[in-house]
Write an enzyme that holds these catalytic residues in place. Structure first.
Site, mmCIF file in Angstrom:
data_model
loop_
_atom_site.group_PDB
_atom_site.id
_atom_site.type_symbol
_atom_site.label_atom_id
_atom_site.label_comp_id
_atom_site.label_asym_id
_atom_site.label_seq_id
_atom_site.Cartn_x
_atom_site.Cartn_y
_atom_site.Cartn_z
ATOM 1 C CE LYS A 12 -2.754 -2.388 -0.725
ATOM 2 N NZ LYS A 12 -3.622 -2.387 -1.903
ATOM 3 N NE ARG A 15 2.743 11.047 -16.644
ATOM 4 C CZ ARG A 15 1.687 10.241 -16.801
ATOM 5 N NH1 ARG A 15 1.253 9.515 -15.782
ATOM 6 N NH2 ARG A 15 1.077 10.167 -17.950
ATOM 7 C CG HIS A 74 -8.369 3.593 -3.015
ATOM 8 N ND1 HIS A 74 -9.081 2.579 -2.414
ATOM 9 C CD2 HIS A 74 -7.452 2.975 -3.810
ATOM 10 C CE1 HIS A 74 -8.629 1.407 -2.824
ATOM 11 N NE2 HIS A 74 -7.632 1.623 -3.671
ATOM 12 C CE1 TYR A 100 -7.083 0.984 -19.849
ATOM 13 C CE2 TYR A 100 -5.948 2.423 -18.292
ATOM 14 C CZ TYR A 100 -6.778 2.260 -19.378
ATOM 15 O OH TYR A 100 -7.303 3.362 -20.010
ATOM 16 C CB THR A 149 -14.210 2.020 -12.989
ATOM 17 O OG1 THR A 149 -13.121 2.795 -13.482
ATOM 18 C CG2 THR A 149 -14.829 2.727 -11.790
ATOM 19 C CD GLN A 162 -10.560 -0.054 -9.555
ATOM 20 O OE1 GLN A 162 -11.176 0.851 -10.108
ATOM 21 N NE2 GLN A 162 -9.304 0.092 -9.171
#
Length: 312
Positions: A122, A135, A148, A185, A206, A209
């Site tokens: 984590k 970036r 999250h 991905y 998504t 998840q």
């Protein structure tokens, strides 16, 4: 002072006597406060310090870094998923009720070590956000993303400290599988536009998840209706996390895909109607323009003027 002393004594009793003694000397396991400090530092860095430092700088080009980072995460997640299977899931573990084995037998220690490495993973996932900031992809540093990543290390810490194995590791097993797909991905996306055009399945990631959180919710709360030698506090701990994350991910899904798709359709409809209106307007003007071009319209005007003079 008496209230404070009771709180302190209760904390020490919880940490020293009610936690799993096998993990008390493991790295970062003696106290929750180092993990909490790291999580708060992460939030401050990605929401305040990082954007400030990048304010007058050009975005970093991190293509190669992202390729290697995501490849590492795919391999790490695959290993964690394998360890969860080898330690009990789909073999000796029960999906109905699985108490924690607090013994020192090899199988019990293997799942405990796996839980600690899952906890450690984590922290490595913090780099997802750090790379966004470097970036200057600030729109990716969303409420969902930060909550999250910011909550997970602290949440998993309690699992490793008190229940490193058993029923709650179902969440880790599912989550590592989802992360294999997710980081695969991201790995493909890191190769650039020549690959990104084939990544049409982002919204399904998504959805995967969200399915994960529904499964965790159902798996955890089934223990409220049966007899199982597993701490009820962790049933609620895992179950409510599933509810929270499902809400956050479903809200993101609605905003990113459903509302965006509706907005795009409305925009396309407006463009079509605008084009239709322009076309009809040109159609009405065309005979008049043609008349002027061949002199007929001008002749009509002259005849009307002549008629008006004659009548006077």
């Amino acid at each position: 002072m008496e209230i404070i002393n009771r709180i302190v004594d209760g904390y020490h009793d919880l940490m020293d006597n009610q936690s799993d003694q096998r993990v008390k000397d493991w790295f970062l396991m003696s106290s929750p406060f180092p993990t909490l400090a790291i999580c708060l530092t992460y939030v401050f860095t990605v929401k305040v310090l990082g954007p400030k430092l990048m304010e007058n700088r050009k975005p970093f080009e991190l293509k190669n870094v992202l390729v290697w980072y995501n490849l590492f995460q795919v391999i790490f997640s695959s290993w964690l998923f394998y360890e969860s299977i080898a330690s009990g899931w789909f073999t000796s573990y029960s999906f109905r009720c699985q108490p924690v084995d607090y013994s020192n037998n090899p199988q019990a220690m293997r799942i405990a070590y796996g839980c600690w490495w899952y906890y450690f993973s984590k922290f490595t996932e913090f780099f997802d956000t750090i790379f966004f900031v470097m970036r200057k992809k600030f729109d990716h540093v969303s409420k969902l993303h930060v909550i999250h990543h910011g909550i997970m290390p602290m949440s998993v810490w309690f699992g490793v400290k008190f229940t490193p194995g058993g029923h709650s590791t179902f969440f880790g097993m599912l989550n590592t599988f989802v992360h294999i797909v997710m980081y695969s991905y991201y790995l493909l996306a890191a190769f650039g536009p020549q690959v990104q055009k084939y990544l049409w399945w982002k919204k399904y990631l998504t959805a995967l998840q969200m399915v994960q959180f529904v499964m965790v919710f159902l798996h955890a709360f089934q223990l409220l209706f049966i007899d199982c030698d597993y701490p009820r506090a962790f049933v609620w701990w895992i179950g409510m996390h599933a509810v929270l994350f499902y809400y956050l991910f479903s809200d993101f899904y609605k905003q990113a895909y459903i509302k965006k798709a509706k907005s795009l359709k409305l925009k396309q409809k407006a463009e079509v109607e605008s084009s239709k209106t322009d076309y009809e307007s040109k159609e009405r003007k065309l005979p008049l323009l043609n008349g002027f071009s061949n002199g007929s319209a001008l002749g009509d005007v002259r005849q009307r003027m002549a008629g008006a003079v004659a009548s006077q």
